[in-house]
Design an enzyme around this catalytic site. Structure first.
Site, PDB file in Angstrom:
ATOM      1  N   HIS A  23       1.235  -1.159   0.599  1.00  0.00           N
ATOM      2  CA  HIS A  23      -0.045  -0.127   0.023  1.00  0.00           C
ATOM      3  C   HIS A  23       1.050   1.828  -0.263  1.00  0.00           C
ATOM      4  CE1 HIS A  23      -3.846   1.982   0.751  1.00  0.00           C
ATOM      5  NE2 HIS A  23      -3.427   2.772   1.743  1.00  0.00           N
ATOM      6  N   ASP A  25       0.849   5.275  -0.098  1.00  0.00           N
ATOM      7  CA  ASP A  25       0.290   6.005   0.696  1.00  0.00           C
ATOM      8  C   ASP A  25       0.803   7.606  -0.535  1.00  0.00           C
ATOM      9  OD1 ASP A  25      -1.657   5.657   2.219  1.00  0.00           O
ATOM     10  OD2 ASP A  25      -0.610   5.464   3.604  1.00  0.00           O
ATOM     11  N   ASP A 167      -8.233   0.724   5.688  1.00  0.00           N
ATOM     12  CA  ASP A 167      -6.967   1.535   5.512  1.00  0.00           C
ATOM     13  C   ASP A 167      -7.149   2.786   7.474  1.00  0.00           C
ATOM     14  OD1 ASP A 167      -4.791   2.495   6.361  1.00  0.00           O
ATOM     15  OD2 ASP A 167      -5.640   3.468   4.056  1.00  0.00           O
ATOM     16  N   GLY A 168      -6.405   1.949   8.578  1.00  0.00           N
ATOM     17  CA  GLY A 168      -6.117   2.724   9.814  1.00  0.00           C
ATOM     18  C   GLY A 168      -6.425   2.110  10.957  1.00  0.00           C
ATOM     19  N   GLY A 189      -0.088  -1.180   8.527  1.00  0.00           N
ATOM     20  CA  GLY A 189       1.156  -0.016   8.138  1.00  0.00           C
ATOM     21  C   GLY A 189       1.983  -0.335  10.095  1.00  0.00           C
TER      22      GLY A 189
END
Length: 209
Positions: A23, A25, A167-168, A189
């Protein structure tokens, strides 16, 4: 979330330990109050990892101006924010441009944005992935917002075959909650890159999904 001075090594490490996508960003300091990496870094990563799926999440204003650059630099997927376009017609045109450039079109919604704002894009077959933000975009390491799960459930009920990404703040502890709500793509992440045993965390998230 990785060590940017060792981006290639870090990427190869997590792929070797079970991660399926990387991923990527992208933040412009305008759409979100932070800045990050962009297409030159993506191009270098693509050269180092010719077969990797590079899932690009553009947290930027005017995402349409970057479609060609990201395609040329090896993006596999190009996800833009619905809040960054002027309206649904612009979003539809952008999805068509992303697809024409050879990337998978995706659209993301911030926590305060109703998820039905993107229904038309899915209904018309213009996006293949919807990204539900489970934190406010712009900074890593935030706490997971479980109250975003109704968005995932609404999408899954309406679109059984859709790729629903979260995501998060995703980790092995809340991945089952996400999966139960209908998410089938988990962006992890900090929980992976800061882990003592990355392979174990990745495995746990996969098993939850």
């Amino acid at each position: 979330a990785c060590d940017f001075t060792r981006l290639g090594e870090e990427s190869k490490d997590v792929l070797g330990k079970g991660a399926q996508w990387l991923h990527f960003d992208v933040m412009d300091g305008h759409f979100v109050p932070n800045m990050s990496i962009g297409q030159p870094v993506l191009g270098s990563l693509r050269k180092a990892l010719p077969d990797a799926y590079l899932d690009c999440h553009l947290m930027v204003s005017e995402p349409g101006k970057w479609v060609d650059d990201y395609a040329k630099n090896g993006a596999s997927g190009f996800t833009f924010h619905i809040e960054a376009v002027a309206g649904i017609d612009e979003a539809k045109d952008l999805c068509r441009a992303i697809k024409a450039a050879g990337m998978r079109p995706g659209v993301s919604v911030k926590p305060k944005t109703p998820v039905d704002t993107v229904f038309a894009l899915v209904e018309e077959g213009l996006v293949e992935l919807v990204l539900v933000m489970t934190v406010e975009p712009g900074f890593g390491g935030q706490k997971f917002m479980e109250d975003m799960m109704p968005k995932c459930r609404a999408l899954r009920e309406k679109f059984p075959e859709l790729l629903i990404e979260v995501d998060g703040g995703i980790d092995a502890g809340n991945a089952p909650t996400c999966a139960k709500a209908g998410a089938n793509v988990m962006v992890a992440g900090t929980s992976v890159f800061k882990a003592a045993d990355r392979a174990a965390v990745i495995k746990a998230i996969h098993e939850a999904a």
